[in-house]
Write an enzyme that holds these catalytic residues in place. Structure first.
Site, PDB file in Angstrom:
ATOM      1  CB  CYS A  62      -0.965   0.016   1.179  1.00 41.43           C
ATOM      2  SG  CYS A  62      -2.204   1.321   1.018  1.00 41.43           S
ATOM      3  CB  CYS A  81      -4.399   3.166  -3.189  1.00 42.21           C
ATOM      4  SG  CYS A  81      -3.895   4.227  -1.815  1.00 42.21           S
TER       5      CYS A  81
END
Length: 450
Positions: free
Chosen positions: A212, A393
């Site tokens: 991430c 994301c």
């Protein structure tokens, strides 16, 4: 840096009641790629096989693969290997560290997610021997396999930062959102104090691949917003240190973040990688093209280098050359997730050496592809499914607003909700997805509902 093309304005959002209803009942189906949805529907007849399938790792990728295999196979011996008793919803760490969710929000147990018919060996894997086709646990148990799925995630290498002491996270202005739910909560306590006093806040990302990559950016945005809400933004200096010459690997997203940072007064230093930290003096040292540079701080969010676990690095599975070799990522075909030298081995999730895909959302797309190729191999056929690098994301840009950033291997934006959620726009609906809808979708994914 080139200016990004003009961004389209978002259409009017759905009424809140209708949107929340859709999140609760159908978000998982909406996020499922049509090709995979069709394949899942066609897989009603279970394949009979005596195959021995071992899955190393009971995180998001391992549990999802175990659930999918249990649904699709009959007679197979499926073994899940992982010593961890707790299961962590890692996308929730940023929410905990941002004061948005309590410390217990990401925590459940491994046991509650292990599917019926799957044997869970609650031991750590110590060795993978692809020539002998077996996995050895630290307790000395030998687990032979016909097929192996490696889904053991990655390793946070705090030790690579000189002077870093994980025990001090939550003290002396030293925060780190990636370590654990407890340390994420301790980081929130530090951030809250910083938002009450101001000072210098330092943010960064490592020079390695990472899970991430938007998390360090969103945490800088969250800090900025907390300061503004408390009326102390003018008493704080926020500095983001990029590991290379961009803020995000997707050019249009990088440019959007750059413009938002400029608008919010967040200073950016490029080509800086954290190499050392002195928590007592509150000084961080970065490598730069011009030599070491030091930054004093009142609050810092340390993101450590990330590498494949030692179990993998010390095996024959990693890339032998190229950008993924140094940190031990597994050498798989980027579209099938199948090992290029050991066709009975697959890698899913963070440990896979592919250009994109170190997010929980990526697992939702990777796992069905790897499992379908494995099942096809059992049948003696070929799977038509291909992973295109989908990565997602939900990038929080302020409390109550976020951008849904979705992209593939080629850095194309691939929106899941065209006409509803406009890419790169700060929207309330994306905030709701991140803070309310994605965890139920994630838990559903663990149980094979992809």
């Amino acid at each position: 840096m080139k200016q990004a093309p003009p961004l389209s304005r978002a259409p009017a959002p759905l009424p809140r009641r209708d949107f929340l209803k859709g999140c609760a009942g159908g978000l998982g189906a909406l996020l499922l790629p049509p090709a995979l949805a069709a394949d899942t529907a066609a897989a009603g007849a279970r394949e009979r096989t005596p195959a021995r399938i071992v899955i190393v790792g009971a995180g998001a990728a391992g549990l999802t693969c175990a659930s999918l295999l249990a649904r699709r196979l009959e007679g197979a011996r499926i073994t899940l290997v992982d010593a961890r008793q707790a299961h962590y919803y890692q996308p929730g760490y940023t929410l905990v560290a941002g004061g948005i969710k309590p410390a217990g929000y990401p925590v459940s147990t491994t046991r509650e997610h292990v599917p019926a018919g799957v044997e869970w060996v609650a031991e750590a894997a110590a060795e993978i021997d692809p020539e002998a086709r077996h996995v050895t646990t630290r307790a000395g148990r030998i687990l032979p396999y016909d097929f192996l799925i490696v889904a053991c995630g990655l390793e946070l290498d705090y030790a690579a930062i000189d002077g870093m002491d994980e025990a001090r996270i939550g003290q002396d202005g030293l925060g780190s959102i990636y370590h654990s739910p407890e340390k994420a909560s301790a980081t929130w306590a530090l951030l809250s104090r910083f938002a009450d006093t101001g000072g210098v806040g330092v943010f960064l990302r490592p020079g390695t691949e990472m899970k991430c990559a938007g998390a360090p950016l969103k945490y800088a945005f969250i800090t900025d917003d907390h300061l503004r809400r408390r009326g102390l933004r003018g008493k704080a200096e926020l500095i983001y240190n990029a590991n290379n010459k961009v803020l995000f690997s997707v050019p249009i997203v990088s440019e959007k973040v750059r413009m938002l940072f400029e608008d919010r007064g967040i200073e950016v230093h490029y080509d800086r990688i954290l190499t050392a930290i002195d928590p007592g003096r509150r000084i961080a040292t970065f490598s730069t093209p011009d030599g070491p540079a030091q930054l004093g701080y009142d609050f810092i969010n340390v993101i450590p280098p990330m590498r494949a676990p030692g179990l993998v690095r010390q095996s024959p599975l990693p890339w032998r050359e190229g950008p993924y070799a140094a940190d031990g990522w597994i050498q798989v075909d980027p579209h099938s997730l199948r090992h290029v030298r050991y066709p009975e081995i697959f890698a899913v999730g963070d440990v896979a050496g592919v250009p994109k895909g170190k997010t929980a959302a990526s697992v939702k797309w990777q796992a069905p592809v790897a499992v379908d190729h494995l099942v096809a191999a059992l049948r003696g056929t070929e799977s038509p499914l291909s992973y295109d690098g989908y990565t997602s994301c939900p990038l929080i840009t302020r409390l109550g607003r976020a951008m849904l950033v979705e992209f593939d291997y080629r850095n194309n934006l691939v929106p899941s909700f065209p006409g509803v959620v406009a890419p790169l726009e700060e929207l309330w609906v994306t905030w709701v997805m991140k803070t309310m809808a994605l965890k139920p979708t994630y838990i559903s994914m663990l149980h094979g509902h992809v």
